[in-house]
Design a protein around this motif. Sequence first.
Motif, PDB file in Angstrom:
ATOM      1  N   LEU A 109      49.157  72.810  92.808  1.00 20.19           N
ATOM      2  CA  LEU A 109      48.174  72.991  93.942  1.00 20.19           C
ATOM      3  C   LEU A 109      47.090  71.909  94.019  1.00 20.19           C
ATOM      4  O   LEU A 109      46.843  71.115  93.287  1.00 20.19           O
ATOM      5  CB  LEU A 109      47.286  74.266  93.371  1.00 20.19           C
ATOM      6  CG  LEU A 109      48.040  75.622  92.996  1.00 20.19           C
ATOM      7  CD1 LEU A 109      47.122  76.710  92.331  1.00 20.19           C
ATOM      8  CD2 LEU A 109      48.827  76.031  94.227  1.00 20.19           C
ATOM      9  N   ASP A 110      46.354  71.947  95.099  1.00 18.62           N
ATOM     10  CA  ASP A 110      45.225  70.967  95.298  1.00 18.62           C
ATOM     11  C   ASP A 110      44.014  71.320  94.634  1.00 18.62           C
ATOM     12  O   ASP A 110      43.311  72.135  95.254  1.00 18.62           O
ATOM     13  CB  ASP A 110      45.074  70.809  96.865  1.00 18.62           C
ATOM     14  CG  ASP A 110      44.175  69.859  97.199  1.00 18.62           C
ATOM     15  OD1 ASP A 110      43.836  68.889  96.338  1.00 18.62           O
ATOM     16  OD2 ASP A 110      43.813  69.788  98.380  1.00 18.62           O
ATOM     17  N   LEU A 111      44.029  71.009  93.254  1.00 19.22           N
ATOM     18  CA  LEU A 111      42.905  71.407  92.414  1.00 19.22           C
ATOM     19  C   LEU A 111      42.086  70.503  91.677  1.00 19.22           C
ATOM     20  O   LEU A 111      42.383  69.374  91.866  1.00 19.22           O
ATOM     21  CB  LEU A 111      43.525  72.303  91.384  1.00 19.22           C
ATOM     22  CG  LEU A 111      44.296  73.829  91.863  1.00 19.22           C
ATOM     23  CD1 LEU A 111      44.770  74.415  90.408  1.00 19.22           C
ATOM     24  CD2 LEU A 111      43.156  74.478  92.436  1.00 19.22           C
ATOM     25  N   THR A 112      41.059  70.785  91.028  1.00 20.13           N
ATOM     26  CA  THR A 112      40.373  69.857  90.303  1.00 20.13           C
ATOM     27  C   THR A 112      40.041  70.922  89.091  1.00 20.13           C
ATOM     28  O   THR A 112      40.616  71.709  88.615  1.00 20.13           O
ATOM     29  CB  THR A 112      38.976  69.265  91.135  1.00 20.13           C
ATOM     30  OG1 THR A 112      38.379  68.544  90.199  1.00 20.13           O
ATOM     31  CG2 THR A 112      38.142  70.407  91.312  1.00 20.13           C
ATOM     32  N   CYS A 113      38.894  70.474  88.141  1.00 20.68           N
ATOM     33  CA  CYS A 113      38.503  71.019  87.291  1.00 20.68           C
ATOM     34  C   CYS A 113      36.791  70.914  86.990  1.00 20.68           C
ATOM     35  O   CYS A 113      36.512  69.778  87.498  1.00 20.68           O
ATOM     36  CB  CYS A 113      39.320  70.862  85.967  1.00 20.68           C
ATOM     37  SG  CYS A 113      38.597  69.556  84.904  1.00 20.68           S
ATOM     38  N   PRO A 114      36.241  71.668  86.025  1.00 20.41           N
ATOM     39  CA  PRO A 114      34.737  71.451  86.167  1.00 20.41           C
ATOM     40  C   PRO A 114      34.381  70.021  85.370  1.00 20.41           C
ATOM     41  O   PRO A 114      33.404  69.741  85.429  1.00 20.41           O
ATOM     42  CB  PRO A 114      34.344  72.635  85.282  1.00 20.41           C
ATOM     43  CG  PRO A 114      35.594  73.314  84.602  1.00 20.41           C
ATOM     44  CD  PRO A 114      36.782  72.934  85.687  1.00 20.41           C
ATOM     45  N   ASN A 115      35.340  69.522  84.755  1.00 19.40           N
ATOM     46  CA  ASN A 115      35.068  68.344  83.936  1.00 19.40           C
ATOM     47  C   ASN A 115      35.356  67.171  84.933  1.00 19.40           C
ATOM     48  O   ASN A 115      35.301  65.983  84.437  1.00 19.40           O
ATOM     49  CB  ASN A 115      35.971  68.309  82.804  1.00 19.40           C
ATOM     50  CG  ASN A 115      35.680  67.427  81.684  1.00 19.40           C
ATOM     51  OD1 ASN A 115      34.306  67.137  81.638  1.00 19.40           O
ATOM     52  ND2 ASN A 115      36.412  66.883  80.781  1.00 19.40           N
TER      53      ASN A 115
END
Length: 315
Positions: free
Chosen positions: A29-35
């Motif tokens: 998925l086209d995602l990231t993360c809070p870090n």
Amino acid sequence: MKNNLPYYPISEYYRKHFGSKVYKLPIKLDLTCPNRDGTLSDKGCIFCGESGGSFENRPSSLTIKRQLELNKAHIEKKYKANKFIAYFQNFSNTYMSLKTFKEIINACNLDYIVGIDISTRSDCISEDKLIFLKKFKEENKKDITIELGLQTANYHTQKILNRKEDLATFIRASNLIKKYNLKICTHVILSLPWDDLIDVKQTARIIKALDIDFVKIHSLYITKDTELSNMYQNSKLKMISQEEFVIRVSEFLKRIDKNCAVERLLARAPKEESVFCNWDKSWWVIRDHIIDYMNENNIKQGIIDIKRDFEKIGG
């Protein structure tokens, strides 16, 4: 344990649980993360590359159903498989709105999908999504596993790794997931140069105490263009030896529960994308080394009682 293996492999669990071989179909998925997005940090974990830990995925521009179809066609032909697990692999796959999360999970409700694995961070576990997953599991008869990266129980190493989460967060998330009768797979890196054998043993004991269902053991590979690669190339860290890694894995497996299925004994990465990976050995050579070492020393998964181990090392 199958073929006298000194550990409980995930393949054996799948055969017992599903009645046949089961293979994972990765979804990107086209995602990231809070870090990474500035919420906690904009640097990410020092070992995390731009792919978010996945190297074999289809483009995220494809729909979930299309990614599943393409990966299924490849694996089905190669391994003669007919049961699959949809695997949301890269970055933090619960780091989104509840509405979007429901849509991506519902997209996996296909006849050939027997389970869904969702890789995420401990600090991205929320009760509303777990309530939905429990209902989805019960209504659609799909196994649900949440994959959490612990890596190590050592707070000081976690800080070096720039994880921006700690053991307490992992424990909280694990307890919450268990509350909703979902399974947990924990990722650990057993060749971290800042850890010692005591850290490895303590990490294993925590996994056993929390009744974790599955574990993925990683050897620390170093991806190009990461903070970790800068440290390595500037001689700011020294990797442990292959022999030490074998001992660490063996001591780790001694202490986890005998029914905790092992998904892998070490990690691997494409040579062209890494500056260090598995001491320049094929992954199966090191895997066989671990198995031989354990068999030669009469070591089996789960042979150490957690209470006696605690007393032996003095707490």
